[in-house]
Design a protein around this motif. Structure first.
Motif, PDB file in Angstrom:
ATOM      1  N   GLU A  95       3.214 -35.032  11.257  1.00  0.00           N
ATOM      2  CA  GLU A  95       2.838 -35.539   9.999  1.00  0.00           C
ATOM      3  C   GLU A  95       3.596 -35.048   9.004  1.00  0.00           C
ATOM      4  OE1 GLU A  95       0.421 -37.643   9.266  1.00  0.00           O
ATOM      5  OE2 GLU A  95      -0.931 -37.735  10.812  1.00  0.00           O
ATOM      6  N   CYS A  96       4.359 -36.098   8.110  1.00  0.00           N
ATOM      7  CA  CYS A  96       5.263 -35.643   7.048  1.00  0.00           C
ATOM      8  C   CYS A  96       4.598 -36.148   5.749  1.00  0.00           C
ATOM      9  CB  CYS A  96       6.567 -36.525   7.579  1.00  0.00           C
ATOM     10  SG  CYS A  96       7.345 -35.649   9.024  1.00  0.00           S
ATOM     11  N   PHE A 255       6.997 -26.106   6.394  1.00  0.00           N
ATOM     12  CA  PHE A 255       6.014 -26.560   7.132  1.00  0.00           C
ATOM     13  C   PHE A 255       4.646 -25.940   6.935  1.00  0.00           C
ATOM     14  CE2 PHE A 255       9.828 -27.797   9.374  1.00  0.00           C
ATOM     15  CZ  PHE A 255       9.242 -29.056  10.130  1.00  0.00           C
ATOM     16  N   ARG A 256       3.640 -26.334   7.211  1.00  0.00           N
ATOM     17  CA  ARG A 256       2.442 -25.834   6.840  1.00  0.00           C
ATOM     18  C   ARG A 256       2.052 -24.756   7.798  1.00  0.00           C
ATOM     19  NH1 ARG A 256      -1.558 -31.047   4.994  1.00  0.00           N
ATOM     20  NH2 ARG A 256       0.196 -31.824   3.660  1.00  0.00           N
ATOM     21  N   GLU A 273       2.777 -30.084  10.931  1.00  0.00           N
ATOM     22  CA  GLU A 273       2.770 -30.619   9.420  1.00  0.00           C
ATOM     23  C   GLU A 273       3.704 -30.351   8.538  1.00  0.00           C
ATOM     24  OE1 GLU A 273      -1.866 -31.352   8.451  1.00  0.00           O
ATOM     25  OE2 GLU A 273      -1.427 -29.074   9.292  1.00  0.00           O
ATOM     26  N   ALA A 274       4.617 -31.311   8.278  1.00  0.00           N
ATOM     27  CA  ALA A 274       5.644 -30.933   7.417  1.00  0.00           C
ATOM     28  C   ALA A 274       5.618 -31.541   6.040  1.00  0.00           C
ATOM     29  CB  ALA A 274       7.026 -31.728   8.017  1.00  0.00           C
ATOM     30  N   ASP A 275       6.128 -30.628   4.926  1.00  0.00           N
ATOM     31  CA  ASP A 275       5.853 -31.127   3.673  1.00  0.00           C
ATOM     32  C   ASP A 275       7.267 -31.377   2.926  1.00  0.00           C
ATOM     33  OD1 ASP A 275       3.217 -31.401   3.403  1.00  0.00           O
ATOM     34  OD2 ASP A 275       2.828 -29.197   2.982  1.00  0.00           O
ATOM     35  N   MET A 276       7.686 -32.281   2.424  1.00  0.00           N
ATOM     36  CA  MET A 276       9.009 -32.318   1.650  1.00  0.00           C
ATOM     37  C   MET A 276       8.895 -32.873   0.257  1.00  0.00           C
ATOM     38  SD  MET A 276      10.338 -34.903   4.968  1.00  0.00           S
ATOM     39  CE  MET A 276      12.058 -34.734   4.631  1.00  0.00           C
ATOM     40  N   ARG A 326       4.024 -44.420   9.536  1.00  0.00           N
ATOM     41  CA  ARG A 326       4.824 -44.791  10.533  1.00  0.00           C
ATOM     42  C   ARG A 326       4.838 -46.225  11.034  1.00  0.00           C
ATOM     43  NH1 ARG A 326       1.769 -41.624  15.488  1.00  0.00           N
ATOM     44  NH2 ARG A 326      -0.107 -42.990  15.543  1.00  0.00           N
ATOM     45  N   ARG A 327       6.089 -46.533  11.448  1.00  0.00           N
ATOM     46  CA  ARG A 327       6.337 -48.035  11.964  1.00  0.00           C
ATOM     47  C   ARG A 327       6.268 -48.092  13.355  1.00  0.00           C
ATOM     48  NH1 ARG A 327      10.799 -50.988   8.845  1.00  0.00           N
ATOM     49  NH2 ARG A 327      12.322 -49.697  10.001  1.00  0.00           N
TER      50      ARG A 327
END
Length: 399
Positions: A95-96, A255-256, A273-276, A326-327
């Motif tokens: 997840e981003c 990252f969490r 789980e990435a946080d930006m 997401r696509r």
């Protein structure tokens, strides 16, 4: 033979020029799997050159697209890093989450920008790619990359044809190459995201210690979570792309759970789980003077350091949270090529084992082993502990 824009099938005017829409035609079997280049003259006062490309895929179908001058937009089915993005999004389910404001997010994919991303993790580039994919600019994303990657099979070769700007990370040798590459991007026809790792190399404790020694010698504030940024690439990019690029996006990634993700972990299906945190700075706010622009970058990294400190203490970045969906295109692209390429391989492998020939079976197993070894070597390029020694000594030299 010179043709005008109107003579090119599907051509349309856009941003002072023209480019062909994608369409499909039947071609002879002899022409399959080839790439043919023709040149089309742009029928306007600038008389820029338009390269018209035809990519042939299995089954005799032709996908055509065009681009201005030396700058090329890759069709959606041929993407840089699309398979890796598929692994991140669909295989591992990573997840981003973006932390920003609505006005900034609304500009994503609608303007030319320079991206500044911290270089602390093995898959930081992959998190950047997944964001470009979700906002429809993966095919036109560019990066200032180390020249060693040019010689990596598949990745380096693909990046070469996608006009990635490569450098040796020695400014005296890189100056002309970098400027030439940036100038080619100045008239890019599609919205482009140009990624810069201003730290020049991935963060390690050794490199950080040496980097902070340099910061102290230059009278610069020390950083806790970043290396001292190298300003030449940034100031040159801003200078060459001023008038094309609308803004600089500062992206701070973490990252969490204090996790340190790896590409190997992604292949094993591990979910991260990435946080930006994304901040937008209009290009006109960045000084035109090189020294002042360099000082602006140093101040930016001090702010990035404060953001990382806040994240480590509170577990979140400031700002509103956004989770762009997401696509399906990377998944469909992967399934298509997996079907096309792996079906014959499995059929061949079945035939080899059915033959009962020990020599053929050993040769086939050797091929599979070599392929597995090659994939493992490619993964090794992203591993921090196997990274280059750049920064261990180079930080001691004056920039």
């Amino acid at each position: 033979m010179w043709l005008s824009c109107q003579q090119v099938a599907g051509a349309s005017a856009d941003r002072g020029g023209c480019f062909a829409e994608a369409w499909k035609l039947e071609v002879s079997p002899e022409s399959r799997q080839s790439i043919r280049w023709t040149t089309v003259r742009q029928a306007n006062e600038k008389a820029n050159l338009l390269k018209h490309k035809q990519w042939y895929f299995p089954g005799g179908r032709r996908w055509e697209f065009s681009c201005y001058s030396e700058s090329c937009q890759v069709p959606e089915v041929v993407r840089s890093g699309g398979e890796l993005v598929m692994l991140l999004e669909w295989w591992s389910g990573t997840e981003c989450t973006l932390f920003s404001d609505e006005a900034t997010v609304n500009t994503f994919g609608k303007e030319h920008v320079i991206i500044i991303l911290n270089h602390n993790f093995e898959i930081d580039f992959l998190c950047g790619w997944t964001m470009t994919e979700r906002f429809g600019v993966l095919g036109s994303s560019k990066v200032l990359a180390k020249r060693e990657l040019l010689y990596v099979p598949l990745i380096g070769w693909t990046w070469y044809f996608l006009e990635i700007v490569f450098c040796k990370r020695k400014w005296e040798e890189d100056r002309d190459t970098v400027i030439e590459g940036l100038k080619r991007l100045a008239d890019y026809p599609e919205y482009m995201w140009f990624l810069l790792y201003c730290e020049g190399t991935r963060f390690t404790e050794t490199k950080h210690r040496i980097s902070m020694e340099v910061a102290e010698s230059k009278g610069l504030p020390k950083l806790k979570y970043h290396l001292l940024p190298r300003t030449k690439g940034f100031t040159t990019a801003v200078q060459c792309l001023r008038g094309t690029v609308a803004a600089v996006y500062d992206v701070t990634l973490n990252f969490r759970g204090n996790k340190n993700p790896s590409l190997l972990g992604i292949l094993y299906g591990k979910k991260y789980e990435a946080d930006m945190c994304v901040r937008r700075f209009p290009l006109e706010d960045i000084p035109q003077d090189e020294k002042e622009a360099a000082n602006w970058l140093h101040k930016l990294y001090q702010e990035k350091d404060a953001l990382q400190e806040m994240y480590n203490q509170e577990g979140v970045f400031p700002g509103q949270q956004f989770k762009p969906p997401r696509r399906p295109w990377t998944l469909l692209n992967f399934l298509f090529w997996a079907t096309v390429l792996l079906s014959p391989l499995f059929t061949f492998g079945f035939g080899v084992f059915a033959s009962g020939s020990p020599l053929l079976i050993l040769a086939f197993l050797g091929f599979v082993g070599a392929a597995s070894f090659g994939v493992r070597r490619l993964i090794g390029v992203t591993e921090i502990e196997k990274g280059s020694s750049y920064g261990n000594q180079e930080f001691k030299k004056k920039e």
